[in-house]
Enzyme design. Structure first.
Site, short mmCIF file in Angstrom:
data_model
loop_
_atom_site.label_atom_id
_atom_site.label_comp_id
_atom_site.label_asym_id
_atom_site.label_seq_id
_atom_site.Cartn_x
_atom_site.Cartn_y
_atom_site.Cartn_z
N CYS A 37 46.15 32.37 30.90
CA CYS A 37 45.82 33.32 29.85
C CYS A 37 44.71 34.24 30.37
O CYS A 37 44.09 33.93 31.39
CB CYS A 37 45.37 32.58 28.59
SG CYS A 37 43.94 31.53 28.85
N CYS A 94 41.45 32.65 31.26
CA CYS A 94 41.47 31.80 32.43
C CYS A 94 41.34 32.64 33.70
O CYS A 94 40.64 32.27 34.64
CB CYS A 94 42.76 30.99 32.49
SG CYS A 94 43.09 30.08 30.98
#
Lengths: 76, 365
Positions: A10, A13
């Protein structure tokens, strides 16, 4: 030293991975940063959220993007 | 805009960390509250003048005639854009502060010893306030289940967390009014509680992927730390930066769609497809809503425009809930820990709950 960034991919991240890489570069420590995207492996660390940063098997931060200064502190 | 500005000050003060003397810290805290109060006052003054602002931009600055489709659409756009952005800043900041009191670890500890029905209710409530993003759904699911939180209770949390979105709630309150906001929260919670309870009753534990049960539970790291108010305010500021930075494009798109509906869609047409009379409109709204992926904040201006055109409340609520509660990317992520039958049960139970809410409100109101 073994540094791992846990996260499935994501945006947060990816941001965390970038911050950790920058911190490693800034601290001058010669080490590799590994991005762990496999859910099963992430689950083994027992973290509740991603991104998470693991240094030498120690979970340092969970569910948020760490600050660069903090990461440098963990590495040293 | 004021909220961001005053937080810039906090950041500088915050750098000092714990080294400051108490008196200096109190002074800084007073300064914040002073700035915060001034900021709120300014916010309120600007907020009250947005309608005049949008008319000025639409009909004076731009060569647009009043009483036209274009004029009405643009007026909506220039009214909603600053209004939604201002609401977002305030709501996200406030929610950020509230969320700094909760962590997924604490939530798990609360839920792990609870009986099923009480657990479902608590899980649904905690789902609203616990900071959680859908990409963390899998680690969180595993953390809950391996710590002994019942499957149904875990689902109540996983359903309520995206469904009752506190930012959507704040925007709905600001744009449509407290009644619709309260209905949204009440029915969202009810669906999360009941769906989780039903999934628990179905005893679907064997449809969790096998590797999950092979993990040893309880290894979750617990960050035990007491946050100061300064840290909480910084948390709120970071939330504003992170969340508004990510969702503003969805919000603008949502407002543009809302403006199009407001300016160009005739009321009679809306009543015929989304009115109470059309029995098929609720399931259709759900079927269209599920594959749609939008941020909860982006869907609210569309909801506002639909309601303004006389769409039935139940149909609109069903549409909104299916857009934000059942999203394809989340299903793909959850597929890693759930076997297809459990995913199907999840979609079926939640979708059924949304349908029921849609019909209920169309009949009652």
């Amino acid at each position: 030293m073994e540094i791992k960034v846990l996260g499935a991919g994501c945006p947060k991240c990816k941001h965390a991975e970038k911050v950790v890489r920058e911190a490693v570069e800034a601290s001058g420590v010669d080490t590799q940063v590994e991005k762990v995207t496999d859910m099963m492996e992430i689950a083994r660390y027992g973290v509740f959220g991603t991104p998470a940063v693991v240094i030498d098997g120690d979970v340092k931060c969970v569910g948020k993007v760490p600050k660069k200064e903090d990461v440098i502190g963990w590495i040293k | 805009m004021k909220v961001g500005g005053e937080n810039g000050v906090c950041a500088c003060v915050g750098r000092g960390g714990g080294k400051q003397r108490p008196s200096a810290r109190n002074g800084a805290t007073c300064l914040w509250f002073g700035l915060g109060g001034a900021g709120l006052y300014l916010w309120w003054m600007i907020y009250g003048r947005l309608s005049a602002f949008s008319r000025f931009v639409t009909y004076r600055v731009l060569p647009v005639q009043p009483e036209t489709h274009l004029g009405s659409a643009l007026e909506f756009f220039f009214y909603d854009t600053p209004k939604v952005m201002m609401l977002l800043l305030l709501v996200v900041f406030g929610v950020g502060i509230v969320r700094s009191f909760f962590t997924p670890e604490k939530t798990r500890d609360v839920l792990s010893g609870k009986s099923e029905f009480i657990g479902n209710i608590l899980a649904a409530l905690l789902g609203i306030v616990t900071p959680f993003c859908s990409c963390s759904a899998v680690p969180l699911f595993i953390g809950f289940v391996t710590a002994g939180v019942p499957l149904g209770v875990t689902f109540s949390f996983l359903i309520s967390a995206p469904m009752v979105n506190e930012i959507a709630l704040g925007l709905l309150y600001g744009l449509v009014g407290w009644k619709v906001a309260a209905l949204y929260m009440g029915t969202g919670l009810a669906i999360a509680i009941i769906s989780g309870w039903v999934i628990g009753r179905l005893h679907l534990e064997r449809y969790i992927e096998d590797w999950v049960s092979e993990l040893d539970g309880g290894s979750a790291q617990d960050e035990k730390q007491r946050l100061t108010w300064r840290a909480r305010i910084i948390y709120g500021r970071d939330a504003v930066r992170e969340i508004v930075g990510r969702i503003w494009i969805y919000v603008l798109l949502g407002i543009a769609v809302g403006a199009g509906i407001h300016g160009y869609v005739p009321e009679s047409f809306m009543a015929s497809i989304m009115g109470k009379g059309a029995w098929w409109s609720v399931p259709l709204a759900v079927v269209i809503g599920v594959p749609m992926y939008s941020n909860a904040a982006g869907i609210i201006p569309v909801v506002e425009a639909l309601l303004g055109k006389g769409a039935a409340l139940g149909t609109v609520l069903a549409f909104m809930m299916s857009v934000i509660a059942l999203s394809m990317p989340e299903m793909v992520i959850l597929r890693k820990v759930l076997k297809p039958r459990l995913i199907a049960a999840f979609i079926g139970v939640v979708g059924g709950g949304i349908l029921l809410v849609g019909y209920l409100f169309n009949v009652v109101i």
